[in-house]
Write a protein that holds these residues in place. Structure first.
Motif, PDB file in Angstrom:
ATOM      1  N   GLY A 173       0.812  -1.212   0.000  1.00  0.00           N
ATOM      2  CA  GLY A 173       0.000   0.000   0.000  1.00  0.00           C
ATOM      3  C   GLY A 173       0.843   1.258   0.000  1.00  0.00           C
ATOM      4  O   GLY A 173       1.837   1.364  -0.720  1.00  0.00           O
ATOM      5  N   LYS A 174       0.483   2.215   0.846  1.00  0.00           N
ATOM      6  CA  LYS A 174       1.182   3.495   0.895  1.00  0.00           C
ATOM      7  C   LYS A 174       2.313   3.507   1.913  1.00  0.00           C
ATOM      8  O   LYS A 174       2.890   4.549   2.195  1.00  0.00           O
ATOM      9  CB  LYS A 174       0.191   4.617   1.214  1.00  0.00           C
ATOM     10  CG  LYS A 174      -0.850   4.829   0.119  1.00  0.00           C
ATOM     11  CD  LYS A 174      -1.769   5.990   0.439  1.00  0.00           C
ATOM     12  CE  LYS A 174      -2.779   6.212  -0.677  1.00  0.00           C
ATOM     13  NZ  LYS A 174      -3.694   7.343  -0.384  1.00  0.00           N
ATOM     14  N   LYS A 175       2.627   2.335   2.468  1.00  0.00           N
ATOM     15  CA  LYS A 175       3.733   2.269   3.418  1.00  0.00           C
ATOM     16  C   LYS A 175       5.038   2.549   2.688  1.00  0.00           C
ATOM     17  O   LYS A 175       5.164   2.334   1.490  1.00  0.00           O
ATOM     18  CB  LYS A 175       3.792   0.887   4.079  1.00  0.00           C
ATOM     19  CG  LYS A 175       2.549   0.535   4.879  1.00  0.00           C
ATOM     20  CD  LYS A 175       2.673  -0.859   5.456  1.00  0.00           C
ATOM     21  CE  LYS A 175       1.450  -1.227   6.268  1.00  0.00           C
ATOM     22  NZ  LYS A 175       0.243  -1.352   5.434  1.00  0.00           N
ATOM     23  N   SER A 176       6.024   3.033   3.434  1.00  0.00           N
ATOM     24  CA  SER A 176       7.327   3.284   2.831  1.00  0.00           C
ATOM     25  C   SER A 176       7.930   1.959   2.378  1.00  0.00           C
ATOM     26  O   SER A 176       7.492   0.886   2.788  1.00  0.00           O
ATOM     27  CB  SER A 176       8.254   3.966   3.841  1.00  0.00           C
ATOM     28  OG  SER A 176       8.390   3.167   5.003  1.00  0.00           O
ATOM     29  N   LYS A 177       8.942   2.046   1.538  1.00  0.00           N
ATOM     30  CA  LYS A 177       9.567   0.836   1.014  1.00  0.00           C
ATOM     31  C   LYS A 177      10.023  -0.061   2.159  1.00  0.00           C
ATOM     32  O   LYS A 177      10.597   0.391   3.135  1.00  0.00           O
ATOM     33  CB  LYS A 177      10.755   1.199   0.126  1.00  0.00           C
ATOM     34  CG  LYS A 177      10.352   1.845  -1.190  1.00  0.00           C
ATOM     35  CD  LYS A 177      11.561   2.104  -2.067  1.00  0.00           C
ATOM     36  CE  LYS A 177      11.149   2.746  -3.382  1.00  0.00           C
ATOM     37  NZ  LYS A 177      12.316   3.011  -4.258  1.00  0.00           N
ATOM     38  N   ILE A 178       9.759  -1.342   2.009  1.00  0.00           N
ATOM     39  CA  ILE A 178      10.095  -2.307   3.044  1.00  0.00           C
ATOM     40  C   ILE A 178      11.402  -2.991   2.676  1.00  0.00           C
ATOM     41  O   ILE A 178      11.528  -3.567   1.593  1.00  0.00           O
ATOM     42  CB  ILE A 178       8.960  -3.334   3.210  1.00  0.00           C
ATOM     43  CG1 ILE A 178       7.694  -2.616   3.694  1.00  0.00           C
ATOM     44  CG2 ILE A 178       9.353  -4.431   4.181  1.00  0.00           C
ATOM     45  CD1 ILE A 178       6.497  -3.515   3.845  1.00  0.00           C
ATOM     46  N   GLY A 179      12.368  -2.902   3.562  1.00  0.00           N
ATOM     47  CA  GLY A 179      13.685  -3.458   3.297  1.00  0.00           C
ATOM     48  C   GLY A 179      13.649  -4.951   3.052  1.00  0.00           C
ATOM     49  O   GLY A 179      12.874  -5.685   3.663  1.00  0.00           O
ATOM     50  N   GLY A 180      14.489  -5.408   2.130  1.00  0.00           N
ATOM     51  CA  GLY A 180      14.582  -6.828   1.837  1.00  0.00           C
ATOM     52  C   GLY A 180      13.670  -7.294   0.725  1.00  0.00           C
ATOM     53  O   GLY A 180      13.742  -8.451   0.310  1.00  0.00           O
ATOM     54  N   PHE A 181      12.796  -6.395   0.232  1.00  0.00           N
ATOM     55  CA  PHE A 181      11.870  -6.769  -0.831  1.00  0.00           C
ATOM     56  C   PHE A 181      11.962  -5.758  -1.963  1.00  0.00           C
ATOM     57  O   PHE A 181      12.105  -4.565  -1.728  1.00  0.00           O
ATOM     58  CB  PHE A 181      10.439  -6.848  -0.296  1.00  0.00           C
ATOM     59  CG  PHE A 181      10.279  -7.854   0.803  1.00  0.00           C
ATOM     60  CD1 PHE A 181      10.119  -9.197   0.516  1.00  0.00           C
ATOM     61  CD2 PHE A 181      10.324  -7.458   2.131  1.00  0.00           C
ATOM     62  CE1 PHE A 181       9.996 -10.130   1.529  1.00  0.00           C
ATOM     63  CE2 PHE A 181      10.202  -8.377   3.154  1.00  0.00           C
ATOM     64  CZ  PHE A 181      10.039  -9.722   2.853  1.00  0.00           C
ATOM     65  N   GLU A 182      11.876  -6.264  -3.174  1.00  0.00           N
ATOM     66  CA  GLU A 182      12.056  -5.423  -4.356  1.00  0.00           C
ATOM     67  C   GLU A 182      10.716  -4.875  -4.835  1.00  0.00           C
ATOM     68  O   GLU A 182       9.755  -5.629  -5.003  1.00  0.00           O
ATOM     69  CB  GLU A 182      12.717  -6.246  -5.460  1.00  0.00           C
ATOM     70  CG  GLU A 182      13.251  -5.419  -6.606  1.00  0.00           C
ATOM     71  CD  GLU A 182      14.151  -6.232  -7.522  1.00  0.00           C
ATOM     72  OE1 GLU A 182      14.214  -5.908  -8.721  1.00  0.00           O
ATOM     73  OE2 GLU A 182      14.783  -7.199  -7.036  1.00  0.00           O
ATOM     74  N   GLU A 183      10.665  -3.561  -5.060  1.00  0.00           N
ATOM     75  CA  GLU A 183       9.427  -2.937  -5.513  1.00  0.00           C
ATOM     76  C   GLU A 183       9.202  -3.205  -6.996  1.00  0.00           C
ATOM     77  O   GLU A 183      10.113  -3.098  -7.805  1.00  0.00           O
ATOM     78  CB  GLU A 183       9.474  -1.432  -5.261  1.00  0.00           C
ATOM     79  CG  GLU A 183       8.165  -0.722  -5.580  1.00  0.00           C
ATOM     80  CD  GLU A 183       8.212   0.771  -5.309  1.00  0.00           C
ATOM     81  OE1 GLU A 183       7.643   1.195  -4.291  1.00  0.00           O
ATOM     82  OE2 GLU A 183       8.835   1.488  -6.112  1.00  0.00           O
ATOM     83  N   LEU A 202       7.081  -9.518   9.231  1.00  0.00           N
ATOM     84  CA  LEU A 202       6.218  -8.365   8.964  1.00  0.00           C
ATOM     85  C   LEU A 202       4.795  -8.622   9.438  1.00  0.00           C
ATOM     86  O   LEU A 202       4.118  -7.725   9.942  1.00  0.00           O
ATOM     87  CB  LEU A 202       6.215  -8.050   7.464  1.00  0.00           C
ATOM     88  CG  LEU A 202       7.509  -7.493   6.862  1.00  0.00           C
ATOM     89  CD1 LEU A 202       7.383  -7.404   5.345  1.00  0.00           C
ATOM     90  CD2 LEU A 202       7.838  -6.124   7.447  1.00  0.00           C
ATOM     91  N   VAL A 203       4.347  -9.862   9.279  1.00  0.00           N
ATOM     92  CA  VAL A 203       2.996 -10.228   9.721  1.00  0.00           C
ATOM     93  C   VAL A 203       2.940 -10.288  11.244  1.00  0.00           C
ATOM     94  O   VAL A 203       2.004  -9.778  11.875  1.00  0.00           O
ATOM     95  CB  VAL A 203       2.572 -11.581   9.114  1.00  0.00           C
ATOM     96  CG1 VAL A 203       1.205 -12.010   9.649  1.00  0.00           C
ATOM     97  CG2 VAL A 203       2.532 -11.487   7.591  1.00  0.00           C
ATOM     98  N   LYS A 204       3.945 -10.880  11.852  1.00  0.00           N
ATOM     99  CA  LYS A 204       3.962 -11.023  13.310  1.00  0.00           C
ATOM    100  C   LYS A 204       4.044  -9.669  14.010  1.00  0.00           C
ATOM    101  O   LYS A 204       3.498  -9.498  15.101  1.00  0.00           O
ATOM    102  CB  LYS A 204       5.142 -11.906  13.725  1.00  0.00           C
ATOM    103  CG  LYS A 204       5.003 -13.356  13.279  1.00  0.00           C
ATOM    104  CD  LYS A 204       6.270 -14.152  13.540  1.00  0.00           C
ATOM    105  CE  LYS A 204       6.141 -15.579  13.021  1.00  0.00           C
ATOM    106  NZ  LYS A 204       7.401 -16.354  13.190  1.00  0.00           N
ATOM    107  N   ARG A 205       4.719  -8.707  13.373  1.00  0.00           N
ATOM    108  CA  ARG A 205       4.826  -7.368  13.961  1.00  0.00           C
ATOM    109  C   ARG A 205       3.584  -6.528  13.692  1.00  0.00           C
ATOM    110  O   ARG A 205       3.442  -5.441  14.241  1.00  0.00           O
ATOM    111  CB  ARG A 205       6.053  -6.637  13.401  1.00  0.00           C
ATOM    112  CG  ARG A 205       7.384  -7.195  13.844  1.00  0.00           C
ATOM    113  CD  ARG A 205       8.473  -6.128  13.729  1.00  0.00           C
ATOM    114  NE  ARG A 205       8.503  -5.505  12.423  1.00  0.00           N
ATOM    115  CZ  ARG A 205       9.352  -5.826  11.448  1.00  0.00           C
ATOM    116  NH1 ARG A 205      10.239  -6.792  11.644  1.00  0.00           N
ATOM    117  NH2 ARG A 205       9.321  -5.202  10.283  1.00  0.00           N
ATOM    118  N   GLY A 206       2.717  -7.011  12.822  1.00  0.00           N
ATOM    119  CA  GLY A 206       1.510  -6.265  12.490  1.00  0.00           C
ATOM    120  C   GLY A 206       1.704  -5.234  11.399  1.00  0.00           C
ATOM    121  O   GLY A 206       0.799  -4.446  11.115  1.00  0.00           O
ATOM    122  N   THR A 207       2.887  -5.232  10.763  1.00  0.00           N
ATOM    123  CA  THR A 207       3.139  -4.290   9.672  1.00  0.00           C
ATOM    124  C   THR A 207       2.261  -4.614   8.474  1.00  0.00           C
ATOM    125  O   THR A 207       1.722  -3.724   7.815  1.00  0.00           O
ATOM    126  CB  THR A 207       4.626  -4.334   9.254  1.00  0.00           C
ATOM    127  OG1 THR A 207       5.444  -4.086  10.401  1.00  0.00           O
ATOM    128  CG2 THR A 207       4.924  -3.288   8.185  1.00  0.00           C
TER     129      THR A 207
END
Length: 281
Positions: A173-183, A202-207
């Motif tokens: 979504g509109k979240k900032s780029k997530i490290g470790g994954f390619e946009e 990311l799921v466990k942290r609720g991100t």
């Protein structure tokens, strides 16, 4: 207050002498800031900007033919849009043409290109088929990987292509780029099996939620010249389309009807192609 650094003398402060000058400077900085923000917005949404230009051009061309050159009124770009591209790019979609009717692997598929690739033999373009749901969940496959068996157990599986490798897409979504994954496009990234642990975290942290992930069995890949030759030979239509079409909330997203919907959004003869029956081969 402006601070000037004098070499060897420490920081020297220069007080403001003229309040009007300060205000003008403040206004100038604000203006520059606004301009920079506008530039960033355009840069971030360049795909939408290009789509708007294409849409306006098509409307203008249609109006010129129908009304003898009467000026047209620009129409706002809706949440769903698609238009043809002259060459593939990262984040574009490849739509199978009627030449692939009868070829079960790619018949009426939509391939999301995750990377446009280079001429290096090991770095060719690749992507995943996004409109072939397998109507199974990961838990039905009884995976050995702990994260797949628990965190992502209820995620749906999709056929991604004929080459052996598992990949997943994550909707950020509109979240900032997530490290470790390619946009791939704004709001959508991809990962592979070696990044499952990071995805689960990311799921466990609720991100993110597990529903934000789509998992694919297999992928599609080419050599750079091979894909270009297939496009030139009319096996694929190349298009850019809105994120809403690719991962929207409608039931058509990720479904077999996506091929038809994108062609209809492209308009013109593409819309006509979407209504043609499959060729018997």
């Amino acid at each position: 207050m402006f601070v000037v650094i004098y070499p060897g003398n420490g920081d020297q402060s220069i007080p403001d002498r003229d309040s009007s000058r300060r205000n003008n400077s403040s206004e100038s900085n604000k203006s520059n800031g606004d301009a920079s923000q506008k530039f960033l917005d355009v840069n971030t949404n360049w795909r939408e900007f290009r789509a708007m230009l294409y849409n306006n051009y098509q409307v203008e061309k249609t109006d010129s033919v129908a009304q003898g050159g009467t000026p047209h009124v620009s129409k706002p770009l809706g949440p769903k849009w698609a238009h043809p591209l002259s060459a593939p790019e990262t984040g574009c979609v490849l739509l199978a043409t009627e030449k692939l009717d009868g070829v079960r692997t790619f018949e009426r598929t939509v391939v999301l290109l995750l990377r446009s690739g280079t001429r290096h033999p090991q770095e060719g373009p690749f992507g995943v088929v996004i409109n072939r749901p397998l109507h199974k969940k990961i838990k039905h496959m009884k995976p050995n990987n702990n994260e797949l068996a628990t965190t992502f157990a209820d995620c749906s599986l999709h056929f991604g292509g004929p080459l052996e490798a598992s990949m997943f897409l994550l909707k950020v979504g509109k979240k900032s780029k997530i490290g470790g994954f390619e946009e791939v496009i704004p709001g959508l990234c991809f990962g592979a099996r070696n990044s499952l642990d990071e995805a689960a975290e990311l799921v466990k942290r609720g991100t993110l939620k597990s529903e934000d992930f789509k998992f694919f069995v297999g992928y599609a890949g080419w050599q750079l010249d091979q894909l270009r030759e297939e496009i030139e030979s009319d096996y694929w239509h190349v298009a850019a389309c809105s994120p809403h079409l690719i991962f929207g909330d409608s039931s058509d997203s990720w479904s077999e009807s996506l091929w038809k919907e994108i062609l209809q959004e492209m308009g013109g003869h593409y819309s006509e192609l979407s209504r043609k029956p499959k060729q018997d081969i």
